[in-house]
Design a protein around this motif. Structure first.
Motif, short mmCIF file in Angstrom:
data_model
loop_
_atom_site.label_atom_id
_atom_site.label_comp_id
_atom_site.label_asym_id
_atom_site.label_seq_id
_atom_site.Cartn_x
_atom_site.Cartn_y
_atom_site.Cartn_z
N THR A 189 0.82 -1.21 0.00
CA THR A 189 0.00 0.00 0.00
C THR A 189 0.85 1.26 0.00
N ALA A 190 1.92 1.28 0.79
CA ALA A 190 2.79 2.46 0.83
C ALA A 190 3.45 2.70 -0.52
N ASP A 191 3.85 1.61 -1.20
CA ASP A 191 4.43 1.75 -2.54
C ASP A 191 3.41 2.34 -3.50
N LEU A 192 2.17 1.90 -3.39
CA LEU A 192 1.13 2.40 -4.29
C LEU A 192 0.87 3.89 -4.05
N ARG A 193 0.89 4.31 -2.79
CA ARG A 193 0.72 5.75 -2.51
C ARG A 193 1.83 6.55 -3.18
N SER A 204 -4.56 2.40 -13.57
CA SER A 204 -4.43 1.04 -13.05
C SER A 204 -3.74 1.03 -11.69
N LEU A 205 -2.82 1.96 -11.44
CA LEU A 205 -2.21 2.07 -10.11
C LEU A 205 -3.23 2.57 -9.09
N TRP A 206 -4.00 3.57 -9.49
CA TRP A 206 -5.03 4.08 -8.57
C TRP A 206 -6.03 2.99 -8.21
N LEU A 207 -6.42 2.18 -9.18
CA LEU A 207 -7.38 1.12 -8.90
C LEU A 207 -6.83 0.17 -7.85
N ARG A 208 -5.56 -0.22 -7.99
CA ARG A 208 -4.96 -1.13 -6.99
C ARG A 208 -4.85 -0.45 -5.63
N LEU A 209 -4.50 0.85 -5.61
CA LEU A 209 -4.42 1.55 -4.33
C LEU A 209 -5.79 1.57 -3.65
N GLN A 215 -9.48 -3.07 1.43
CA GLN A 215 -9.14 -4.24 2.24
C GLN A 215 -8.61 -3.84 3.61
N ASP A 216 -7.96 -2.66 3.68
CA ASP A 216 -7.45 -2.18 4.97
C ASP A 216 -8.52 -1.52 5.81
N GLY A 217 -9.73 -1.37 5.24
CA GLY A 217 -10.81 -0.73 5.98
C GLY A 217 -10.70 0.78 6.03
N ARG A 218 -9.95 1.38 5.13
CA ARG A 218 -9.72 2.83 5.14
C ARG A 218 -10.69 3.51 4.17
N ARG A 219 -12.00 3.43 4.51
CA ARG A 219 -13.03 3.93 3.61
C ARG A 219 -12.90 5.42 3.36
N ALA A 220 -12.60 6.21 4.39
CA ALA A 220 -12.50 7.66 4.23
C ALA A 220 -11.37 8.02 3.25
N GLU A 221 -10.25 7.30 3.34
CA GLU A 221 -9.15 7.60 2.42
C GLU A 221 -9.51 7.19 1.00
N VAL A 222 -10.30 6.11 0.85
CA VAL A 222 -10.74 5.72 -0.49
C VAL A 222 -11.51 6.87 -1.13
N LEU A 223 -12.44 7.46 -0.38
CA LEU A 223 -13.25 8.55 -0.93
C LEU A 223 -12.39 9.77 -1.25
N ASP A 224 -11.46 10.10 -0.35
CA ASP A 224 -10.58 11.25 -0.59
C ASP A 224 -9.69 11.02 -1.81
N ARG A 225 -9.13 9.83 -1.92
CA ARG A 225 -8.24 9.53 -3.04
C ARG A 225 -9.01 9.55 -4.36
N TYR A 226 -10.23 9.06 -4.34
CA TYR A 226 -11.04 9.09 -5.56
C TYR A 226 -11.25 10.53 -6.02
N GLU A 227 -11.59 11.41 -5.08
CA GLU A 227 -11.82 12.81 -5.45
C GLU A 227 -10.53 13.45 -5.99
N GLU A 228 -9.42 13.07 -5.41
CA GLU A 228 -8.13 13.58 -5.90
C GLU A 228 -7.90 13.14 -7.35
N LEU A 229 -8.14 11.87 -7.63
CA LEU A 229 -7.96 11.37 -8.99
C LEU A 229 -8.96 12.00 -9.95
N ARG A 230 -10.23 12.07 -9.54
CA ARG A 230 -11.25 12.63 -10.42
C ARG A 230 -10.92 14.06 -10.81
N ALA A 231 -10.50 14.86 -9.84
CA ALA A 231 -10.18 16.27 -10.12
C ALA A 231 -8.98 16.38 -11.06
#
Length: 661
Positions: A189-193, A204-209, A215-231
């Motif tokens: 996960t750290a490598d993917l970040r 494809s990297l973002w999808l794996r991250l 899987q790590d249960g980090r739902r809030a970070e999933v939502l934040d990372r998605y918004e970062e990618l979308r923007a």
């Protein structure tokens, strides 16, 4: 930090063990002792040689790698000086001067980048997920940071590094997929970040991250990372994230703790995307919605959304070859064959002929014309593995990169499915052997495959072959005139032109290089060029322009031979006979006729030797010059060298000379 190269066995020689690391800051060690190289250009030279370890790299190619387009006044001398400095630091036996270039005496396993690529190829062929996981870990452990990080070579960073980086990213993505099977957490996960920051548009990297964060249960970070990618995608590309990423985001918004389940291991091999039985899963290349065979034609046909036209430009100064073109055209028109193979010696014009023919018949293949250089004998390039060739072909045919299966068998199956019942012309250039091209054959009678190779590919069933010889003297003179320019040969006696192409032994590559030299020296006449070509001892040296060289082209064929054939080649060329029989060769090599015939057959298989008449063998003149130079490098007269080469008694030269015809 010392690169983790492991302890692969070294070839059985007395050479010191060399280790070179380029996947990060340059690291060099001899017998485990680190070597400190501080000068920039020698470091660049070593890195360039390391990427072709065990293979001759031409002086022209090395100059491009070391200086890019800012060559010194005498690049050859400068390279020799740098090589001498490297020998002083590393030992004088690790860098060898060869006809036309330099060679680093090392195995692929001693160079981290080459071992990295080789290990990834093994991982792609692994049938067991645990074995694949172990091989991927081994490869990824070799990666320290950006390739050639502190090497002063823009060429290496721009030409070699991108391929290595792409393989690294794909390997990491695959390794993450294997971790996530069955709901396991990924340790990457750290490598993917870090890598999504460095490659912010690689979805494809973002999808794996995002998968790993789920899987790590980090739902809030999933939502934040998605918004970062979308923007970022909206700002830089004006597009939305990939549908798979959007589905994952929507499922997390709905607060489904297990809304995104990973595919089963058997499905993961074919396509590392959401499970095929997910209610919103898209159709996947090579799989139906249930994971079985695709429902053709809908799914596969949807991928074939293009009719690629990838033939290279036909050579503008192509002349003659009417008989060869007619023979090749007849083979293309005939009943379907597995492949049509055009073989011949280095520089004889195989690719030029095939590309010219391909343009002539292109209209018969409206679904596309494909071309791929397999680099069987390209200085500085390893032959293209079948899995890489299939990846490129599938991408050309419109398959998205993340829908290409990782294993060569699955790629070949998808490739054949795409080409079934379609009229496509495929040109496979510079094949090194049957194993390289067998997975690339479409298997459809509606397609045609043209292959060029220096080898006689007799191991492929159902092929038709055309062995290409040198052109006629008239065609050779016409080619020389066309390349040099009619104004450069105006007023030259016909006999002088004939003698010039004869000194080139009618070899198209040699003729082209000689004519190019004449064209680039306005003060030269054809007579002066002929004078430079006349001494046999310097003829090969004269037939070189830029990165192209007759000597290097022939040397690539020689270097591909096993030791026993290399020894036979040097010995037979070193004696200088224009032709000889198997009995004479046997006497020269101190063996029986049957064993000699096997050696001669091996040389003919790679088109280094010809059989102009039944039972009579001969080398092309330029090949004979090349082999004689190699023989002379071993010192002494040819007859004196025979016994050390084969460890057998050698007959006196006169005993054979009286039979030479």
């Amino acid at each position: 930090m010392t690169p983790h190269l492991g302890e692969e066995p070294h070839r059985g020689t007395t050479l010191p063990r060399l280790t070179v690391g380029v996947l990060g800051p340059l690291y060099v060690a001899v017998e485990g002792r680190p070597i400190r190289l501080t000068a920039g250009k020698p470091r660049a030279l070593l890195a360039a040689l390391a990427m072709s370890a065990g293979r001759v790299v031409s002086v022209e190619r090395l100059a491009e790698m070391v200086w890019c387009d800012r060559f010194p006044a005498n690049s050859r001398r400068s390279l020799q000086n740098y090589a001498a400095r490297l020998r002083s630091a590393m030992g004088d036996r690790l860098i060898e001067t060869c006809p036309g270039g330099l060679l680093l005496r090392a195995d692929a396993g001693d160079i981290d980048a080459l071992r990295f690529l080789r290990t990834l190829d093994r991982a792609a062929r692994a049938q067991d997920p645990d074995a694949e996981r172990g091989l991927l870990d081994e490869a990824l452990a070799l990666w320290r940071s950006e390739p050639f990080e502190d090497v002063d070579s823009p060429w290496l960073r721009e030409s070699e590094a991108p391929h290595l980086i792409e393989r690294h990213l794909a390997a990491l993505e695959r390794r993450v997929d294997l971790d996530l099977v069955g709901g396991r957490k990924s340790r990457f996960t750290a490598d993917l970040r870090r890598l999504t920051s460095r490659h912010p548009l690689r979805e494809s990297l973002w999808l794996r991250l995002l998968r790993a964060l789920v899987q790590d249960g980090r739902r809030a970070e999933v939502l934040d990372r998605y918004e970062e990618l979308r923007a970022r995608l909206a700002h830089e590309l004006g597009v939305d994230p990939d549908p798979a990423i959007q589905r994952l985001y929507a499922e997390q918004l709905a607060d489904h703790p297990k809304a995104y389940a990973e595919p089963r291991a058997d499905h993961l091999k074919a396509y590392p995307e959401p499970r095929a039985d997910h209610p919103h899963a898209p159709a996947v290349a090579g799989l139906s919605a249930t994971g079985g065979p695709p429902d053709r034609p809908t799914e596969v046909a949807s991928l074939f959304a293009t009719s690629p036209r990838r033939l290279p430009t036909a050579t503008a100064d192509f002349v003659g070859r009417e008989r060869d073109l007619a023979s090749l055209a007849a083979l293309v028109r005939a009943e379907p064959a597995t492949a049509i193979v055009v073989d011949g010696m280095a520089g004889v014009g195989k690719t030029t002929l095939v590309v010219h023919n391909a343009h002539q018949v292109a209209a018969r293949f409206p679904d596309g014309q494909l071309f791929i250089d397999l680099h069987g004998h390209t200085p500085g390039c390893a032959p293209v593995p079948p899995e890489d060739a299939l990846h490129r072909l599938l991408r050309t045919l419109g398959v998205p990169a993340d829908r290409i299966p990782p294993h060569v068998e699955d790629r070949a199956a998808l490739y054949r499915d795409l080409l079934a019942d379609r009229k496509v012309l495929l040109v496979l250039d510079d094949a090194v052997g049957e194993a390289q091209i067998r997975p690339l054959l479409p298997g459809s009678a509606s397609c045609r495959v043209l292959v060029t190779s220096r080898r006689r590919l007799t191991g492929l069933d159902g092929t038709r072959a055309l062995t290409l010889g040198v052109p006629s003297p008239a065609d050779a003179i016409a080619m020389f005139t066309r390349v040099a320019g009619p104004h450069r040969v105006a007023g030259t006696a016909a006999g002088t032109l004939a003698e010039t192409v004869t000194r080139c032994e009618l070899l198209p590559l040699a003729i082209r290089l000689a004519a190019t030299r004449l064209r680039s020296h306005p003060t030269w006449s054809v007579v002066r060029l002929l004078a430079r070509l006349t001494p046999a001892s310097r003829r090969l040296a004269e037939l070189a322009v830029g990165e192209r060289s007759v000597a290097v082209a022939i040397d690539m064929s020689y270097r591909s031979l096993p030791d026993r054939l290399q020894r036979a080649y040097r010995l037979l060329c070193g004696h200088g006979f224009k032709s000889f029989s198997a009995d004479q060769a046997a006497a020269l090599m101190g063996t029986d006729t049957m064993a000699a015939e096997r050696l001669l057959e091996g040389l003919m298989d790679v088109n280094l030797l010809q059989e102009p008449a039944p039972g009579r063998y001969a080398f092309h003149g330029l090949i004979r010059d090349h082999g004689a130079e190699l023989a002379m490098e071993e010192g002494g007269s040819p007859t004196g060298r025979a016994a050390p080469l084969l460890g057998l008694p050698c007959p006196p030269r006169g005993a054979l000379a009286e039979h030479d015809g």
